[in-house]
Design an enzyme around this catalytic site. Structure first.
Site, mmCIF file in Angstrom:
data_model
loop_
_atom_site.group_PDB
_atom_site.id
_atom_site.type_symbol
_atom_site.label_atom_id
_atom_site.label_comp_id
_atom_site.label_asym_id
_atom_site.label_seq_id
_atom_site.Cartn_x
_atom_site.Cartn_y
_atom_site.Cartn_z
ATOM 1 N N GLU A 13 0.824 -1.199 0.000
ATOM 2 C CA GLU A 13 0.000 0.000 0.000
ATOM 3 C C GLU A 13 0.865 1.258 0.000
ATOM 4 O O GLU A 13 1.932 1.299 0.633
ATOM 5 C CB GLU A 13 -0.932 0.065 1.213
ATOM 6 C CG GLU A 13 -2.384 -0.220 0.905
ATOM 7 C CD GLU A 13 -2.686 -1.703 0.934
ATOM 8 O OE1 GLU A 13 -3.715 -2.097 0.370
ATOM 9 O OE2 GLU A 13 -1.894 -2.448 1.507
ATOM 10 N N THR A 14 0.354 2.258 -0.700
ATOM 11 C CA THR A 14 0.831 3.627 -0.576
ATOM 12 C C THR A 14 -0.313 4.449 -0.007
ATOM 13 O O THR A 14 -1.432 4.415 -0.541
ATOM 14 C CB THR A 14 1.274 4.197 -1.929
ATOM 15 O OG1 THR A 14 2.417 3.473 -2.394
ATOM 16 C CG2 THR A 14 1.638 5.671 -1.812
#
Length: 263
Positions: A46-47
């Site tokens: 995830e970002t």
């Protein structure tokens, strides 16, 4: 344009363990296609993107392939960046999200506690017939479903030994597959989490999965505070508490990288 970038290992007290997340604070929202392109370039599970809003922050999460409705480790990573770098010492943070409502994180020393929605799973009835063969292990003790499949095994060793066919898992009819079993050595339960269709073959430590795991194990074990371990290759530890229709998920985080994105 230069954007700040922080990479944080979440649900661990040391680097090279837990789940790495990128955190990108923004002055205002960029186009969705650019947010997705940055997440794909980062190539982490995830970002997280932050935009200041009043006393709190708006928060969104992207895998390399899609935007997701809820993410635990990148929320923890975001709170870590805020309370140690952007606003040193801040102990309570509210995040406004697009699909999961308002999420709060509190800091007590090195521990961060996420207040997330409880998402109990229900018996699956007729799960996708490809599910069990795709996981590459024995027949499970139970299969439940919510947003994801929850597949229950009898032992932690059975969970560790699974060898999923990721191409087959990617074709299943739900968002992801979470596998779990009773824990050992003082841990109440263990888990692993697979979501190859969303760009993450195996997620190292999945905070959002514990919104489903916590109510299941709380009912099964007859206790509301539970210790959990995700037994991926990197591994991670979580302290979970069922509080009505909410789940509190606690863990630590460490900074691995600080830099800039040039776009």
């Amino acid at each position: 344009m230069r954007l700040p970038l922080y990479q944080v290992d979440a649900f661990t007290d040391r680097v090279f363990a837990g789940n790495p997340a990128a955190v990108v604070p923004l002055e205002s929202w960029l186009p969705d296609a650019q947010l997705q392109a940055i997440a794909a370039e980062n190539n982490l599970s995830e970002t997280a993107y932050l935009v200041r809003s009043g006393e709190g922050y708006e928060l969104r999460w992207f895998t390399p392939a899609v935007e997701v409705d809820l993410c635990g480790h990148a929320t923890l990573a975001s709170a870590f960046v805020i309370s140690t770098i952007l606003e040193p010492g801040r102990a309570h943070i509210e995040f406004a999200t697009r699909q999961a409502g308002v999420l709060t994180v509190t800091r007590d020393g090195d521990r961060y506690t996420l207040d997330f929605p409880s998402r109990p799973a229900a018996p699956a009835g007729s799960p996708d017939p490809a599910l069990v063969p795709a996981l590459g292990g024995p027949a499970p003790a139970a299969v439940l479903r919510g947003r994801d499949y929850l597949v229950v095994y009898d032992s932690a060793d059975a969970v560790r030994a699974l060898t999923p066919d990721m191409a087959a898992v990617a074709k299943l009819d739900l968002f992801a597959v979470c596998v779990t079993a009773p824990g050992e050595g003082g841990v109440d339960f263990v888990s692993r989490f697979f979501t190859p269709a969303k760009g993450i073959p195996e997620d190292p430590v999945t905070g959002s999965a514990h919104c489903m795991l916590t109510p299941y194990w709380a009912e099964r074990l007859g206790k509301t505070v539970l210790t959990a371990r995700q037994v991926s290759a990197r591994g991670g530890d979580l302290l979970c508490e069922l509080a009505g229709d909410r789940v509190r998920i606690g863990g630590q985080a460490v900074l691995y990288l600080e830099g800039s994105i040039l776009v």
